[in-house]
Design a protein around this motif. Sequence first.
Motif, PDB file in Angstrom:
ATOM      1  N   GLY A  47       6.217   2.897  -6.457  1.00 32.04           N
ATOM      2  CA  GLY A  47       6.760   3.038  -7.816  1.00 32.04           C
ATOM      3  C   GLY A  47       5.817   3.861  -8.683  1.00 32.04           C
ATOM      4  O   GLY A  47       4.913   4.537  -8.177  1.00 32.04           O
ATOM      5  N   GLY A  48       6.006   3.777  -9.968  1.00 28.08           N
ATOM      6  CA  GLY A  48       5.282   4.628 -10.912  1.00 28.08           C
ATOM      7  C   GLY A  48       3.785   4.372 -10.961  1.00 28.08           C
ATOM      8  O   GLY A  48       2.993   5.267 -11.216  1.00 28.08           O
ATOM      9  N   GLY A  49       3.354   3.116 -10.722  1.00 24.40           N
ATOM     10  CA  GLY A  49       1.932   2.784 -10.718  1.00 24.40           C
ATOM     11  C   GLY A  49       1.465   2.075 -11.976  1.00 24.40           C
ATOM     12  O   GLY A  49       2.286   1.551 -12.736  1.00 24.40           O
ATOM     13  N   PHE A  50       0.139   2.006 -12.178  1.00 16.75           N
ATOM     14  CA  PHE A  50      -0.479   1.296 -13.306  1.00 16.75           C
ATOM     15  C   PHE A  50      -0.072  -0.179 -13.323  1.00 16.75           C
ATOM     16  O   PHE A  50       0.219  -0.752 -14.377  1.00 16.75           O
ATOM     17  N   GLY A  51       0.005  -0.770 -12.132  1.00 21.88           N
ATOM     18  CA  GLY A  51       0.491  -2.148 -12.026  1.00 21.88           C
ATOM     19  C   GLY A  51       1.736  -2.131 -11.156  1.00 21.88           C
ATOM     20  O   GLY A  51       1.951  -1.177 -10.401  1.00 21.88           O
ATOM     21  N   GLY A  52       2.521  -3.175 -11.248  1.00 22.93           N
ATOM     22  CA  GLY A  52       3.721  -3.234 -10.400  1.00 22.93           C
ATOM     23  C   GLY A  52       3.353  -3.648  -8.990  1.00 22.93           C
ATOM     24  O   GLY A  52       2.472  -4.486  -8.804  1.00 22.93           O
ATOM     25  N   CYS A  53       3.995  -3.026  -8.018  1.00 23.83           N
ATOM     26  CA  CYS A  53       3.928  -3.547  -6.645  1.00 23.83           C
ATOM     27  C   CYS A  53       3.217  -2.633  -5.664  1.00 23.83           C
ATOM     28  O   CYS A  53       3.203  -1.416  -5.812  1.00 23.83           O
ATOM     29  N   ALA A  54       2.686  -3.296  -4.606  1.00 25.72           N
ATOM     30  CA  ALA A  54       2.284  -2.582  -3.391  1.00 25.72           C
ATOM     31  C   ALA A  54       3.323  -2.938  -2.332  1.00 25.72           C
ATOM     32  O   ALA A  54       4.013  -3.952  -2.439  1.00 25.72           O
ATOM     33  N   VAL A  55       3.432  -2.074  -1.316  1.00 32.09           N
ATOM     34  CA  VAL A  55       4.364  -2.360  -0.218  1.00 32.09           C
ATOM     35  C   VAL A  55       3.600  -2.208   1.090  1.00 32.09           C
ATOM     36  O   VAL A  55       2.758  -1.326   1.222  1.00 32.09           O
ATOM     37  N   ALA A  56       3.893  -3.100   2.032  1.00 32.00           N
ATOM     38  CA  ALA A  56       3.247  -3.013   3.346  1.00 32.00           C
ATOM     39  C   ALA A  56       4.309  -3.016   4.433  1.00 32.00           C
ATOM     40  O   ALA A  56       5.374  -3.623   4.278  1.00 32.00           O
ATOM     41  N   ILE A  57       4.014  -2.309   5.512  1.00 29.60           N
ATOM     42  CA  ILE A  57       4.840  -2.345   6.721  1.00 29.60           C
ATOM     43  C   ILE A  57       4.031  -3.106   7.768  1.00 29.60           C
ATOM     44  O   ILE A  57       2.853  -2.785   7.996  1.00 29.60           O
ATOM     45  N   THR A  58       4.648  -4.092   8.377  1.00 27.50           N
ATOM     46  CA  THR A  58       3.888  -4.974   9.263  1.00 27.50           C
ATOM     47  C   THR A  58       4.695  -5.324  10.519  1.00 27.50           C
ATOM     48  O   THR A  58       5.901  -5.070  10.581  1.00 27.50           O
ATOM     49  N   THR A  59       4.016  -5.959  11.475  1.00 28.69           N
ATOM     50  CA  THR A  59       4.732  -6.614  12.572  1.00 28.69           C
ATOM     51  C   THR A  59       5.261  -7.943  12.033  1.00 28.69           C
ATOM     52  O   THR A  59       4.938  -8.333  10.905  1.00 28.69           O
ATOM     53  N   VAL A  60       6.021  -8.669  12.865  1.00 28.88           N
ATOM     54  CA  VAL A  60       6.539  -9.973  12.431  1.00 28.88           C
ATOM     55  C   VAL A  60       5.385 -10.918  12.120  1.00 28.88           C
ATOM     56  O   VAL A  60       5.332 -11.547  11.051  1.00 28.88           O
ATOM     57  N   ASP A  61       4.423 -11.017  13.030  1.00 26.69           N
ATOM     58  CA  ASP A  61       3.256 -11.893  12.795  1.00 26.69           C
ATOM     59  C   ASP A  61       2.396 -11.371  11.661  1.00 26.69           C
ATOM     60  O   ASP A  61       1.823 -12.140  10.888  1.00 26.69           O
ATOM     61  N   GLY A  62       2.312 -10.046  11.577  1.00 27.16           N
ATOM     62  CA  GLY A  62       1.501  -9.423  10.537  1.00 27.16           C
ATOM     63  C   GLY A  62       1.981  -9.835   9.145  1.00 27.16           C
ATOM     64  O   GLY A  62       1.175 -10.036   8.232  1.00 27.16           O
ATOM     65  N   ALA A  63       3.297  -9.996   8.993  1.00 28.49           N
ATOM     66  CA  ALA A  63       3.843 -10.385   7.687  1.00 28.49           C
ATOM     67  C   ALA A  63       3.327 -11.771   7.297  1.00 28.49           C
ATOM     68  O   ALA A  63       2.951 -12.011   6.147  1.00 28.49           O
TER      69      ALA A  63
END
Length: 392
Positions: free
Chosen positions: A340-356
């Motif tokens: 997203g735009g930044g300055f706060g808000g969210c991070a997103v991660a891509i993971t394996t099932v266990d990684g989540a």
Amino acid sequence: MVNVPDSLIDTFATRFGQAPEVIVRSPGRVNLIGEHTDYNEGFVMPVATEQGFWVIAGRRDDGLLAVRSEDLDQAGEWDLAQPVPPHKGLWSSYVRGVAAVLRAGGYPIGGTNLLISGDLPVGSGLSSSAALEVGTAMALLTANDAGAQVGERVNLAHLCRKAEHEYAGVPCGIMDQYACLMGQEDRAILLDCRSVSHALIPIPADWRIVILDTQVKHSLASGEYARRQKDCRRAVEQAATVLGRELKSLRDLDEATLEAVAGRLEAVAGRRARHVVTENARVVAAGEAFRQGDGVRAGQLMYASHASLRDDYEVSCKELDLLVEIASQVEGVYGARMTGGGFGGCAVAITTVDGAERLQAAVIRLYNTVQPKPARIILTGASDGAKVWRIG
Ligand code: GLA
């Protein structure tokens, strides 16, 4: 079939004294890679989220737009024939703005009741604005039998973006509205913001998408967004002068050409351009990595995207940097970045099932117990774009 909560149907009936006629489900979006590239005619790769808004609608014959936000516990009624004053940051500006843009475009939008509610965090970089605009537009068009006249969904995305520019005062790109409308289950949308067309990229079935919401919003966000656009325009002008040819946008520069002119651009403009040009290349490479099911490669590109947004584009913040740092230490996390735009808000991660699972535990242990505000952890998946049901 539509699985709208019964309580919302009841609330609509009680509130407006009529049965609902139209139900819309409008998702948010989470951008997997390709940040601050959309308004530079570049590439982005979002998915529509499982979280979103319900917009429930029914016609009324007095020319009023009556809207209730169940989650905010606020309501308003406005005469559609009256001009809509632009108002930054006001939720009703998005709704009224969409109605105004549709009417100005010749769509016969008459008096309508709207009830809005959802499970999408608001103001967190998950496109709650676009979800609201798109949900409102589809509800108004369908309730007023004007749906067919709007033509294809790309046109609707442009109209919703126009409403955000003109009535909510946010000079956004096309990514959010497009993703809310064009999402598809288990697919990422690789959108070319120059041609405004996309390819659907399958997401491997054993990958997971984890959103980490810092729940912080640093106040500079809106002013800085417009400033970044200006920096990019300056970079285009300066690069065009150095190259002695016309450039329409940063999309017209590849990495080698930028490198050749970089030393002659003003420092800030040069850094902004480097982010955009390298990010475009990363999106294309990430599309390939997703197609090949290469999580390691996709993850490297996400980390590189974050570093570029932090160092060259300067739109991250310490909370996002910390979450990405924590994610990078967790086994089974392929990659993470701010979204997203930044300055706060969210991070997103891509993971394996266990990684989540491991990522959630790590965030709770290393972030939530230490930081003043805990991160909200949201598991999502790629969903279909906005859907509409006519029930009355
Ligand atoms: C906001 C805007 C989008 C896009 C992103 C940054 O979400 O609405 O158009 O520019 O920021 O990638």
